[in-house]
Scaffold this motif. Structure first.
Motif, PDB file in Angstrom:
ATOM      1  N   PHE A 188     -16.225  38.234   9.661  1.00 21.30           N
ATOM      2  CA  PHE A 188     -15.388  39.295   9.915  1.00 21.30           C
ATOM      3  C   PHE A 188     -14.755  39.418  11.412  1.00 21.30           C
ATOM      4  N   ILE A 189     -15.213  38.860  12.310  1.00 23.97           N
ATOM      5  CA  ILE A 189     -14.367  38.653  13.502  1.00 23.97           C
ATOM      6  C   ILE A 189     -13.102  38.166  13.443  1.00 23.97           C
ATOM      7  N   PHE A 190     -13.166  36.773  12.698  1.00 27.65           N
ATOM      8  CA  PHE A 190     -12.162  35.999  12.447  1.00 27.65           C
ATOM      9  C   PHE A 190     -10.834  36.794  11.439  1.00 27.65           C
ATOM     10  N   GLU A 191     -11.362  37.237  10.651  1.00 27.88           N
ATOM     11  CA  GLU A 191     -10.685  38.107   9.480  1.00 27.88           C
ATOM     12  C   GLU A 191      -9.950  39.141  10.330  1.00 27.88           C
ATOM     13  N   LYS A 192     -10.570  39.838  11.230  1.00 28.06           N
ATOM     14  CA  LYS A 192      -9.758  41.058  12.047  1.00 28.06           C
ATOM     15  C   LYS A 192      -8.831  40.407  12.874  1.00 28.06           C
ATOM     16  N   ALA A 193      -9.286  39.055  13.654  1.00 30.54           N
ATOM     17  CA  ALA A 193      -8.167  38.396  14.436  1.00 30.54           C
ATOM     18  C   ALA A 193      -7.018  38.091  13.644  1.00 30.54           C
ATOM     19  N   LEU A 194      -7.311  37.569  12.542  1.00 33.82           N
ATOM     20  CA  LEU A 194      -6.150  37.220  11.709  1.00 33.82           C
ATOM     21  C   LEU A 194      -5.152  38.375  11.327  1.00 33.82           C
ATOM     22  N   GLN A 195      -5.824  39.398  11.114  1.00 39.16           N
ATOM     23  CA  GLN A 195      -4.918  40.569  10.350  1.00 39.16           C
ATOM     24  C   GLN A 195      -4.398  41.170  11.895  1.00 39.16           C
ATOM     25  N   ASP A 196      -5.187  41.247  12.914  1.00 35.82           N
ATOM     26  CA  ASP A 196      -4.135  41.866  13.965  1.00 35.82           C
ATOM     27  C   ASP A 196      -2.994  40.977  14.467  1.00 35.82           C
ATOM     28  N   SER A 197      -3.614  39.534  14.485  1.00 31.46           N
ATOM     29  CA  SER A 197      -2.564  38.568  14.727  1.00 31.46           C
ATOM     30  C   SER A 197      -1.010  38.382  13.979  1.00 31.46           C
ATOM     31  N   ARG A 198      -1.370  38.953  12.807  1.00 32.84           N
ATOM     32  CA  ARG A 198       0.015  38.822  11.842  1.00 32.84           C
ATOM     33  C   ARG A 198       0.559  40.217  12.118  1.00 32.84           C
ATOM     34  N   GLU A 199      -0.065  41.073  12.417  1.00 30.42           N
ATOM     35  CA  GLU A 199       0.639  42.402  12.783  1.00 30.42           C
ATOM     36  C   GLU A 199       1.495  42.406  13.979  1.00 30.42           C
ATOM     37  N   LEU A 200       1.053  41.592  14.855  1.00 27.10           N
ATOM     38  CA  LEU A 200       1.784  41.506  16.099  1.00 27.10           C
ATOM     39  C   LEU A 200       2.312  40.246  16.235  1.00 27.10           C
ATOM     40  N   GLY A 201       2.588  39.431  15.180  1.00 22.01           N
ATOM     41  CA  GLY A 201       3.487  38.184  15.202  1.00 22.01           C
ATOM     42  C   GLY A 201       3.067  37.198  16.204  1.00 22.01           C
ATOM     43  N   LEU A 202       1.737  37.392  16.230  1.00 19.04           N
ATOM     44  CA  LEU A 202       1.359  36.097  17.385  1.00 19.04           C
ATOM     45  C   LEU A 202       0.702  34.796  16.187  1.00 19.04           C
ATOM     46  N   PHE A 203       1.903  33.872  16.260  1.00 16.19           N
ATOM     47  CA  PHE A 203       1.488  32.860  15.238  1.00 16.19           C
ATOM     48  C   PHE A 203       0.426  31.902  15.921  1.00 16.19           C
ATOM     49  N   GLU A 204       0.235  31.582  16.866  1.00 20.45           N
ATOM     50  CA  GLU A 204      -0.747  30.682  17.510  1.00 20.45           C
ATOM     51  C   GLU A 204      -2.195  31.285  17.247  1.00 20.45           C
ATOM     52  N   GLU A 205      -2.262  32.644  17.581  1.00 19.98           N
ATOM     53  CA  GLU A 205      -3.832  33.256  17.432  1.00 19.98           C
ATOM     54  C   GLU A 205      -3.857  33.285  15.719  1.00 19.98           C
ATOM     55  N   ALA A 206      -2.969  33.581  15.211  1.00 24.55           N
ATOM     56  CA  ALA A 206      -3.325  33.379  13.730  1.00 24.55           C
ATOM     57  C   ALA A 206      -3.609  32.353  13.193  1.00 24.55           C
ATOM     58  N   LEU A 207      -3.160  31.127  13.791  1.00 28.43           N
ATOM     59  CA  LEU A 207      -3.547  29.694  13.216  1.00 28.43           C
ATOM     60  C   LEU A 207      -5.026  29.353  13.767  1.00 28.43           C
ATOM     61  N   VAL A 208      -5.441  29.890  14.861  1.00 34.64           N
ATOM     62  CA  VAL A 208      -6.846  29.918  15.335  1.00 34.64           C
ATOM     63  C   VAL A 208      -7.640  30.537  14.434  1.00 34.64           C
ATOM     64  N   ALA A 209      -7.495  31.691  13.965  1.00 36.45           N
ATOM     65  CA  ALA A 209      -8.132  32.446  13.283  1.00 36.45           C
ATOM     66  C   ALA A 209      -8.443  31.866  11.777  1.00 36.45           C
ATOM     67  N   LYS A 210      -7.070  31.189  11.384  1.00 42.17           N
ATOM     68  CA  LYS A 210      -7.264  30.756   9.845  1.00 42.17           C
ATOM     69  C   LYS A 210      -8.224  29.538  10.027  1.00 42.17           C
ATOM     70  N   ALA A 211      -8.052  28.656  11.034  1.00 42.12           N
ATOM     71  CA  ALA A 211      -8.879  27.447  11.158  1.00 42.12           C
ATOM     72  C   ALA A 211     -10.311  27.683  11.264  1.00 42.12           C
ATOM     73  N   TYR A 212     -10.743  28.670  12.000  1.00 42.89           N
ATOM     74  CA  TYR A 212     -12.356  29.073  11.909  1.00 42.89           C
ATOM     75  C   TYR A 212     -12.770  29.642  10.867  1.00 42.89           C
ATOM     76  N   LEU A 213     -11.586  30.361  10.035  1.00 42.91           N
ATOM     77  CA  LEU A 213     -12.190  31.113   8.536  1.00 42.91           C
ATOM     78  C   LEU A 213     -12.205  29.919   7.586  1.00 42.91           C
ATOM     79  N   ALA A 214     -11.563  28.930   7.796  1.00 44.88           N
ATOM     80  CA  ALA A 214     -11.657  27.851   6.913  1.00 44.88           C
ATOM     81  C   ALA A 214     -12.900  27.090   7.173  1.00 44.88           C
ATOM     82  N   LYS A 215     -13.325  26.980   8.425  1.00 43.95           N
ATOM     83  CA  LYS A 215     -14.728  26.448   8.676  1.00 43.95           C
ATOM     84  C   LYS A 215     -15.797  26.984   7.994  1.00 43.95           C
TER      85      LYS A 215
END
Length: 299
Positions: free
Chosen positions: A272-299
């Motif tokens: 849930f932490i990474f899902e929220k981080a991914l959502q917020d990163s996408r809304e703010l256009g933060l590509f690097e932070e979105a990638l981090v969230a995706k990587a950990y969600l995949a893990k």
């Protein structure tokens, strides 16, 4: 102050000094679109205004367009500085060239311009500028894994900041030393330097810098397998980032918290932490932070 300058501009619309002062105010308050518009008016009135070209370069770099800063603004500022034989400005421009090329990923050119800038600043006896150039050179060496060289430059910059009694400069130097030690796995030494930086930043009263230090200390405690202390510092860091309305800082702290939950086997909480981080990163256009969230969600 802004009202006074704006009133003066209404009375003297072609006065370059007043326009430039307004532009500097916009730069200092990070109102970059307004700063750029005003600076363009200055160079239209005076194409040889050295400060305006330099400030345009700063705005361009901070806005994420380092290429334009190099190709257009800094070249013009450097030519004018040389014509005026303004060594201080030459040092500033050469250092800014280094910053721009570092942002563009060209570390060889960045190092070369930082070294040229440092030479000019030494010639002009610009102590603050020298310390900044040394810190920038440390950054370039650190990125390349040249930790001994990076530490040497940071120690030199720290000595200058101490001679100037520059608390913010000292805090930044301690923080950078912590980063270099963290990269080498010297976590106890990194913790000591991060704590030094935090102590100085608390006295300075800068919430954003305090947040950065608390986030760094939290991460070291996480690396030292001390989740209790990590959580305490990360919670304080998140509160500080929220106070200064820095969404990027908040996301990065939460991603750190997610890593800790993952390491402790708290899968649902981490998800849930990474899902929220991914959502917020996408809304703010933060590509690097979105990638981090995706990587950990995949893990």
């Amino acid at each position: 102050m802004p009202f006074t300058i704006l009133s003066l501009i209404e009375q003297y619309p072609l006065n370059i000094d007043i326009k430039f002062s307004l532009a500097e105010l916009y730069v200092s308050t990070q109102q970059f679109p307004k700063a750029e518009q005003t600076l363009q008016q200055v160079v239209a009135l005076d194409p040889n205004h050295p400060g305006a070209w330099f400030e345009l370069a700063k705005v361009s770099i901070w806005s994420g367009d380092a290429q334009t800063a190099v190709d257009d603004y800094l070249v013009k500022a450097l030519v004018i500085a040389k014509k005026l034989k303004d060594i201080n400005l030459e040092g500033d421009v050469l250092n800014a060239m280094g910053v721009a090329y570092q942002r563009l990923g060209n570390l060889a050119l960045a190092q070369d311009y930082y070294e040229q800038g440092l030479y000019k600043r030494k010639t002009a006896d610009d102590q603050n500028g020298m310390a900044t150039s040394m810190s920038n050179l440390a950054s370039v060496h650190s990125i390349q894994g040249q930790h001994e060289e990076a530490t040497n430059y940071l120690e030199q910059s720290l000595a200058v900041y101490e001679s100037l009694n520059d608390m913010e400069g000292k805090a930044n130097a301690f923080n950078e030393m912590g980063i270099i030690e963290e990269e080498q796995g010297l976590y106890e030494k990194a913790l000591e330097n991060y704590r030094q930086a935090l102590s100085l930043r608390i006295n300075l009263g800068d919430e954003w810098l305090k947040a950065e230090s608390m986030n760094n200390i939290g991460f070291i405690y996480y690396l030292l397998s001390n989740p209790e202390n990590a959580l305490v510092y990360w919670q304080q860091a998140e509160q500080a980032y929220q106070k200064v309305q820095d969404p990027v800082g908040v996301i990065r702290v939460r991603e750190n918290l997610g890593q800790m939950e993952l390491a402790m086997g708290n899968w649902r909480s981490a998800y849930f932490i990474f899902e929220k981080a991914l959502q917020d990163s996408r809304e703010l256009g933060l590509f690097e932070e979105a990638l981090v969230a995706k990587a950990y969600l995949a893990k």
